[in-house]
Design a protein around this motif. Structure first.
Motif, short mmCIF file in Angstrom:
data_model
loop_
_atom_site.label_atom_id
_atom_site.label_comp_id
_atom_site.label_asym_id
_atom_site.label_seq_id
_atom_site.Cartn_x
_atom_site.Cartn_y
_atom_site.Cartn_z
N ALA A 251 0.83 -1.31 0.05
CA ALA A 251 -0.17 -0.25 -0.28
C ALA A 251 0.73 1.22 -0.19
O ALA A 251 1.45 1.55 1.48
CB ALA A 251 -0.68 -0.05 1.45
N SER A 252 1.20 1.86 -0.84
CA SER A 252 1.58 3.01 -1.06
C SER A 252 1.07 4.15 -1.94
O SER A 252 0.40 4.49 -2.67
CB SER A 252 3.05 2.38 -2.07
OG SER A 252 3.35 3.43 -2.91
N ILE A 253 1.56 5.50 -1.80
CA ILE A 253 1.07 6.69 -1.68
C ILE A 253 1.38 7.14 -2.94
O ILE A 253 1.72 7.23 -4.04
CB ILE A 253 0.78 7.96 -0.39
CG1 ILE A 253 0.52 7.05 0.56
CG2 ILE A 253 0.00 8.96 -1.07
CD1 ILE A 253 0.82 7.82 2.14
N HIS A 254 3.02 7.24 -3.14
CA HIS A 254 3.59 7.66 -3.67
C HIS A 254 4.78 6.85 -4.77
O HIS A 254 5.59 7.40 -5.37
CB HIS A 254 4.61 8.79 -3.31
CG HIS A 254 3.65 10.32 -2.90
ND1 HIS A 254 2.72 11.03 -3.54
CD2 HIS A 254 3.41 10.57 -1.68
CE1 HIS A 254 2.47 11.57 -2.99
NE2 HIS A 254 2.83 11.71 -1.90
N GLY A 255 4.90 5.47 -4.42
CA GLY A 255 5.93 4.87 -4.80
C GLY A 255 6.68 4.56 -4.24
O GLY A 255 7.40 3.34 -4.90
N ASN A 256 7.26 5.13 -3.55
CA ASN A 256 8.45 4.34 -2.71
C ASN A 256 8.60 2.67 -1.94
O ASN A 256 9.92 2.23 -1.65
CB ASN A 256 8.99 5.73 -1.35
CG ASN A 256 9.78 6.53 -2.49
OD1 ASN A 256 10.71 6.43 -3.20
ND2 ASN A 256 9.04 7.83 -2.06
N THR A 257 6.95 2.76 -1.54
CA THR A 257 6.97 1.24 -0.29
C THR A 257 6.85 0.22 -1.63
O THR A 257 6.85 -0.41 -1.47
CB THR A 257 5.49 1.54 0.44
OG1 THR A 257 5.75 2.57 0.90
CG2 THR A 257 5.70 0.48 1.15
N ALA A 258 5.99 0.74 -3.16
CA ALA A 258 5.90 -0.45 -3.93
C ALA A 258 7.46 -0.63 -4.51
O ALA A 258 7.33 -2.10 -4.96
CB ALA A 258 5.01 0.48 -4.84
N ALA A 304 2.68 2.53 3.89
CA ALA A 304 3.40 3.51 4.12
C ALA A 304 2.45 4.16 5.52
O ALA A 304 1.06 3.51 5.33
CB ALA A 304 2.65 4.80 3.05
N THR A 305 2.78 4.86 6.51
CA THR A 305 2.23 5.75 7.15
C THR A 305 1.62 6.55 6.87
O THR A 305 2.18 7.30 6.17
CB THR A 305 3.32 6.04 8.36
OG1 THR A 305 4.35 4.70 9.10
CG2 THR A 305 2.23 6.49 9.17
N TYR A 306 0.41 6.03 7.37
CA TYR A 306 -0.90 8.34 6.90
C TYR A 306 -1.50 8.62 7.73
O TYR A 306 -2.34 8.12 8.60
CB TYR A 306 -1.46 7.06 5.86
CG TYR A 306 -2.80 7.64 4.57
CD1 TYR A 306 -2.28 8.73 4.17
CD2 TYR A 306 -4.07 7.97 5.70
CE1 TYR A 306 -3.86 9.52 3.17
CE2 TYR A 306 -4.99 8.84 4.64
CZ TYR A 306 -4.82 9.38 3.78
OH TYR A 306 -5.62 9.79 3.03
C1 FMN Z 1 -2.13 12.64 3.49
C2 FMN Z 1 -0.53 12.55 4.27
C3 FMN Z 1 -0.30 11.85 5.22
C4 FMN Z 1 0.98 10.60 5.65
N1 FMN Z 1 1.02 10.44 7.55
C5 FMN Z 1 1.89 10.13 8.01
C6 FMN Z 1 2.18 10.25 9.07
O1 FMN Z 1 1.29 10.10 9.63
N2 FMN Z 1 3.76 9.73 9.91
C7 FMN Z 1 5.00 9.38 8.59
O2 FMN Z 1 5.69 9.13 9.26
N3 FMN Z 1 4.24 9.60 7.67
C8 FMN Z 1 3.66 10.23 6.70
N4 FMN Z 1 2.98 10.51 5.54
C9 FMN Z 1 4.31 10.18 4.63
C10 FMN Z 1 4.27 8.93 3.85
O3 FMN Z 1 3.89 7.85 4.87
C11 FMN Z 1 5.98 9.37 3.33
O4 FMN Z 1 6.36 9.82 2.64
C12 FMN Z 1 6.26 7.20 3.21
O5 FMN Z 1 7.63 7.62 2.85
C13 FMN Z 1 5.26 7.55 2.00
O6 FMN Z 1 5.40 5.90 0.96
P1 FMN Z 1 5.01 6.33 -0.74
O7 FMN Z 1 6.41 6.43 -1.63
O8 FMN Z 1 5.18 4.19 -0.57
O9 FMN Z 1 3.89 6.51 -0.73
C14 FMN Z 1 1.80 10.95 5.48
C15 FMN Z 1 1.77 10.60 3.74
C16 FMN Z 1 0.82 11.29 3.17
C17 FMN Z 1 0.60 11.68 1.77
#
Ligand code: FMN
Ligand code: FE2
Ligand code: FE2
Length: 387
Positions: A251-258, A304-306
């Protein structure tokens, strides 16, 4: 068109649905779905279930053609879910002399769905009872909670056919040429998965019968190699993994976890993992991901943490697994976060409420993008998963 001939006196009268957007408002069915229904022609004539309201016209046409001017004596209702029960009222009104056969739990439910007086038309059957049709006889076995409480199956004694209700069902219209297990497994775990114990109970009853053919309510009629299908149902309903392998769900938002999840797949493959399957929970079919989680013996959840929690598609995935009684697997975790990664802790908290799950350490914690230390931890996680 797959072969739907059964015998001289048992006719397929169901219908394919290739235009439904989502089956049960939840499951994509790229090759449609079939609503199976059957007619037994003997001294007495029995209809085995109706079909979804989406297929009313086609079903009535098939029924009339098969009846060839005769009138049915019985409608057997094995399950009240609308994809099979949708035309009960319509057919009961069309043939006012016809009796409706169900069990003690069928009729109260029927009254909730339909407004009709069945007081002198009900035939209430119990476990093991038989309905004589002439040369044919239907013996009923209750299958409570496979996957509704009123479900029953019928065994036709002269031709040794099991009318198995939703059991042994499969997504895909009948003219689809595809592997049975893939779409039957996706159907099973998502629709019936929670009720493994009840399926085991039904398999136990079935083991006492000489079954030569299985006629389910969805998907192909099973005529050969029945041990294969029954064996798979035994594996699935006992929550045993079917295949050795690792399923990575990310489950990845911006692709880094992917990216990190794909790296873990590479590492596992380089170390000789038997099979590694991977899914993007944000984009791939959730039902397929649930299926793969049950299929393999090991799962790695990468998230990813969200907003101080899990990215929602991972939360959804784990909630589905929990709801389907997920158990008896090994699970590893990878999390990502830019300021306070907590996804692994949150995932573990859900998984710890499941039965017989072995958590495989170490947890991989990425802070935004994966670095060499993360790759080292992934190597360790891979070794632990393959140990
Ligand atoms: C809406 C949103 C909420 C987020 N909440 C958190 C958070 O609570 N704690 C944290 O450490 N990072 C949080 N992040 C940052 C992402 O977890 C972090 O940038 C991670 O590297 C994303 O991985 P991805 O590229 O796989 O999406 C949040 C990002 C977004 C877009
Ligand atoms: Fe059903
Ligand atoms: Fe069904």
């Amino acid at each position: 068109m797959k072969d739907v001939t059964i015998s001289d006196s048992i006719v397929y009268i169901g219908a394919d649905d290739k235009t439904i957007d989502l089956f049960e408002s939840q499951y994509v069915v790229p090759n449609g779905v079939s609503y199976n229904s059957y007619l037994i022609l003997d001294d007495k004539i029995a209809i085995m279930d109706t079909v979804d309201p989406r297929a009313t016209e086609e079903w009535f046409a098939n029924l009339e053609k098969a009846l060839d001017g005769k009138t049915p004596d019985y409608l057997i209702v094995s399950h009240m879910e609308p994809d099979h029960a949708g035309n009960i009222q319509a057919v009961a009104e069309k043939y006012p002399e016809m009796k409706i056969v169900g069990n003690a739990k069928t009729f109260p439910m029927m009254a909730q769905f339909f407004d009709m007086d069945l007081s002198d038309r009900k035939v209430v059957v119990k476990e093991g009872e038989t309905l004589e049709l002439g040369n044919h006889a239907l013996q009923f076995f209750m299958a409570p909670l496979v996957h509704w409480p009123e479900v029953m199956v019928a065994y036709e004694q002269s031709e040794k056919i099991l009318f198995s209700a939703d059991g042994f069902g499969k997504f895909g219209a009948l003219d689809t040429e595809e592997d049975w297990a893939c779409e039957a497994r996706r159907y099973y775990f998502n629709i019936v998965g929670k009720y493994g114990a009840q399926v085991q109970a039904l398999l136990k009853k079935a083991s006492g019968l000489d079954i030569q053919m299985i006629c389910p309510l969805h998907g192909p009629i099973l005529k050969e190699n029945l041990g294969y299908y029954i064996g798979l149902y035994d594996t699935w309903s006992s929550y045993k993994p079917e295949s050795e392998g690792i399923f990575i769900a990310y489950a990845s938002i911006h692709g880094n976890t992917a990216k990190a999840a794909k790296k873990l797949k590479e590492i596992l493959e380089a170390k000789g993992a038997p099979k590694v399957s991977i899914a993007d929970l944000a984009r791939d079919d959730m039902a397929e991901a649930i299926e793969d989680a049950f299929r393999y013996d090991r799962v790695v959840c990468c998230c990813a943490t969200y907003d101080g929690g899990m990215f929602p598609c991972m939360e959804d995935f784990l909630a589905h697994l929990k709801a389907k009684n997920y158990q008896k697997r090994k699970m590893g975790f990878m999390e990502n976060g830019s300021w306070g990664p907590v996804a692994a802790k949150k995932m573990k908290a859900v998984v710890e409420t499941m039965k017989d799950i072995t958590i495989v350490d170490p947890v991989v914690t990425i802070r935004s993008t994966m670095n060499d230390a993360n790759i080292q931890t992934m190597e360790e996680l891979a070794d632990a998963l393959l140990a």
